[in-house]
Design an enzyme around this catalytic site. Structure first.
Site, PDB file in Angstrom:
ATOM      1  N   SER A  44       0.848  -1.197   0.000  1.00 17.02           N
ATOM      2  CA  SER A  44       0.000   0.000   0.000  1.00 17.02           C
ATOM      3  C   SER A  44       0.876   1.238   0.000  1.00 17.02           C
ATOM      4  CB  SER A  44      -0.881   0.001   1.249  1.00 17.02           C
ATOM      5  OG  SER A  44      -1.457   1.283   1.429  1.00 17.02           O
ATOM      6  N   TYR A  74      -3.923  -0.316   9.695  1.00 17.15           N
ATOM      7  CA  TYR A  74      -3.719  -0.665   8.290  1.00 17.15           C
ATOM      8  C   TYR A  74      -2.282  -0.372   7.866  1.00 17.15           C
ATOM      9  CZ  TYR A  74      -4.401  -0.770   3.222  1.00 17.15           C
ATOM     10  OH  TYR A  74      -4.304  -1.059   1.891  1.00 17.15           O
TER      11      TYR A  74
END
Ligand code: ZN
Length: 657
Positions: free
Chosen positions: A541, A554
């Site tokens: 990510s 996250y």
């Protein structure tokens, strides 16, 4: 034998060619008669061309068509008078025959006529049907097959001793037909090959085929002497995933290219592989010559691929010397494996090839068992089968392919495969020829792709037992693993650290990190056996290099995953496994982003949804497909010398650059 003719359906056919299609499909629907492109049919019609000239035309099955699904366009119209004249030649090479057939087709774009077209032309009947019926093969593949055929049919059929398909066979049939046929002749038996029926109507020819094969069936029922004691159902021994993958690796090494391998432990296959006389009955040759092109002449018995290859080389050298023409040895890898531990293994460059091999071998077992019950299966000689295997026409046909498929014979596994980036990754791997094991927690994944080269498995990646089952199923279907795309992940809504619960933190870590560790660990024994080296792509990510507020769990999880992947790149390089990482950002066509969430986020930044979608330096929208194509390329040769790399896919981001 079951007769499937339906007069009301036949009456609905608008013309004779449509009727030809109808009855061809009836034959094609019975796999004990024709299998995967085997067999062929024809009809002779009278047609007028644009200049007003009348011609007799043979509509014969075109190559590349299966009788089961044939359409009118699958028949090649060939000038009948010319074919009959060709047949009067003393000699014609098969290559020349194919050229003559192709240049006397009367419709542009028609498929190449069957190589048996001349044979069809020579028979005087309007309709001609040809099958490789299992029951005929069972009778003719015995020591005294010719005597048995006479016993069954008397003089109702013309009998042709074995001749290899091609011009010489057509000549032999013409000669024998002229010698043996009479008013009551209903068909023609080709020893060790198959059977023809013919008639003046589609129905007559079809019904004769069924009746002739039924007579062989009745004979077998009367003469089968095999009284095998009923035993308990056979049991498969436990074979590990790594053992299957090692076998696949050995087969691929023999072939010089990656092969898929499927394992079939159905009762019938296991029972055959466990027969005490399996070494005798399975090592005779194929039931009909054209099977040799799909399955090779002999199955591999047990697991010694090197020995099989050495034997194949000797067979090739022996037969090439006899044939006396310069030949190049084909890839010697067996396509059929018999093993008492697991039953049947089928190898191929694609799932379709494996399915064909499985079906052919299932019918070969039927033929062998029926012949054995008559006193012993006896296939064609090694030399006869070699001549078919090394028939230049067939070699040319098999070599023909479409666009290059860089991952042909390879197996991919994608997690989170039911939507977004994962689903796009499945598509990208399929487009490059791989077979794919598609995992998703959403059970829709099992039917989503609807094609035989995808095995969709509903699987929660945080459940070790579910993952083990998925890998078992994947290895059974495709034989191993070459390409792993770790994509599944969760992205919880914005929560600041002061309100982040232990439970939420732990859940994100469990899916985004722990599950991927477990998968990497379980996949390593398979990836290290990938013939071209295992390749792993981890979907990270943008939050790894540039974390966002409210995304502590996250961002931390993706950073941990990235670090895990980097260590894997270090540790597994010596196993030839490459591990690379993609960092996508703002990919909105995924399950994580609904229109409502998008609108809320855009409003939060005070910009329109359109601006939000392209909120990057290049002002481009990044889609699932963009990420997936890059992931697939990272598994390809462009990245052969790259491991441990991290690549952003985000349209350019100031904080990342
Ligand atoms: Zn044939």
């Amino acid at each position: 034998m079951s007769e499937r003719w339906d007069e009301s359906e036949a009456a609905r056919q608008p013309d004779e060619l449509a009727l030809r299609v109808y009855s061809s499909r009836l034959l094609g629907r019975d796999p004990s008669l024709v299998l995967h492109g085997g067999g062929n049919t024809s009809v002779k019609l009278r047609e007028t061309d644009v200049l007003g000239d009348e011609h007799e035309v043979l509509y014969v099955k075109g190559s590349g068509w299966d009788l089961e699904s044939i359409q009118a366009g699958g028949f090649a119209p060939v000038r009948l008078d010319y074919l009959r004249r060709l047949a009067s030649l003393e000699r014609l090479s098969d290559a020349q025959m194919v050229s003559e057939l192709a240049t006397h087709v009367m419709r542009a774009g028609a498929p190449a006529p069957s190589v048996e077209a001349i044979l069809h032309a020579l028979l005087p009947h309007r309709y001609v049907d040809h099958t490789h019926a299992d029951l005929l093969l069972a009778v003719t593949n015995t020591a005294d097959g010719a005597r048995r055929i006479t016993e069954i049919y008397g003089t109702d059929v013309v009998v042709i001793p074995y001749v290899m398909p091609g011009f010489d066979l057509a000549r032999a049939c013409a000669r024998e037909y002229a010698r043996q046929a009479h008013a009551g002749t209903q068909g023609m038996v080709l020893m060790n090959h198959g059977i023809f029926s013919f008639g003046d109507t589609a129905r007559e020819s079809y019904e004769r085929m069924i009746a002739l094969v039924a007579r062989a069936e009745a004979y077998l029922a009367r003469h089968a002497t095999d009284r095998r004691v009923r035993r308990a159902p056979p049991v498969a021994a436990s074979v590990t995933r790594a053992q299957v993958a090692a076998l696949r690796r050995a087969l691929s090494a023999a072939a010089g290219k990656p092969l898929l391998l499927s394992i079939h432990s159905d009762e019938g296959f296991l029972a055959f592989a466990q027969r005490s006389d399996v070494a005798l009955v399975s090592q005779q040759g194929t039931a009909t010559p054209d099977h040799v092109l799909r399955t090779k002449r002999l199955p591999l018995l047990g697991g010694d691929v090197e020995r099989y290859v050495a034997d194949y080389r000797q067979y090739f050298e022996r037969q090439a010397a006899r044939a006396g023409r310069p030949l190049r040895m084909l890839d010697p890898a067996p396509r059929v494996v018999l093993d008492p531990a697991f039953g049947l293994g089928c190898a191929g460059r694609s799932v379709r090839e494996m399915v064909i091999v499985r079906d052919i071998y299932a019918h070969t077992i039927d033929v062998i068992e029926a012949s054995t019950a008559l006193g012993g299966f006896q296939a064609l000689s090694e030399a006869d089968l070699f001549d078919v295997e090394y028939w230049d026409l067939e070699q040319a046909k098999l070599g023909r392919g479409g666009a290059p498929r860089p991952f042909a014979g390879e197996v991919g596994l994608v997690t989170g495969a039911a939507s977004g980036i994962g689903r796009a990754c499945v598509d990208a791997l399929l487009a490059r020829g791989a077979a794919v094991i598609a995992l998703d927690v959403d059970p829709a994944v099992t039917t989503l792709f609807g094609r035989q080269d995808v095995l969709g498995v509903a699987c929660d990646v945080t459940d070790p037992a579910a993952c083990a089952n998925a890998l078992d199923a994947g290895v059974q279907a495709f034989g191993g693993l070459d390409l792993l795309v770790l994509n599944a992940g969760v992205f919880p809504g914005g929560t600041r650290i002061e309100s982040l619960s232990d439970a939420d933190w732990a859940r994100v870590m469990r899916v985004n990190v722990d599950a991927n560790l477990a998968l990497l660990r379980d996949c390593h024994p398979l990836l290290r056996l990938a013939q071209r080296g295992g390749r792993v792509v981890v979907i990270g990510s943008k939050n790894v290099p540039a974390p966002g507020p409210g995304a502590a769990a996250y961002s931390a999880s993706k950073a941990a995953l990235t670090q895990l992947a980097r260590v894997a790149a270090l540790e597994w390089a010596s196993d030839g496994i490459r591990v690379n990482i993609l960092h996508p950002n703002a990919v909105f066509d995924t399950a994580l982003w609904s229109e409502a969430v998008l609108a809320a986020r855009a409003a939060q930044y005070g910009i329109s949804v359109a601006q939000y979608r392209t909120n990057n330096l290049l002002k481009v929208e990044v889609c699932s497909r963009d990420v997936a194509e890059l992931a697939a390329e990272m598994c390809g040769s462009l990245f052969d010398k790259v491991t441990g790399a991290q690549l952003p896919v985000d349209g350019g981001n100031e904080r990342v650059i």
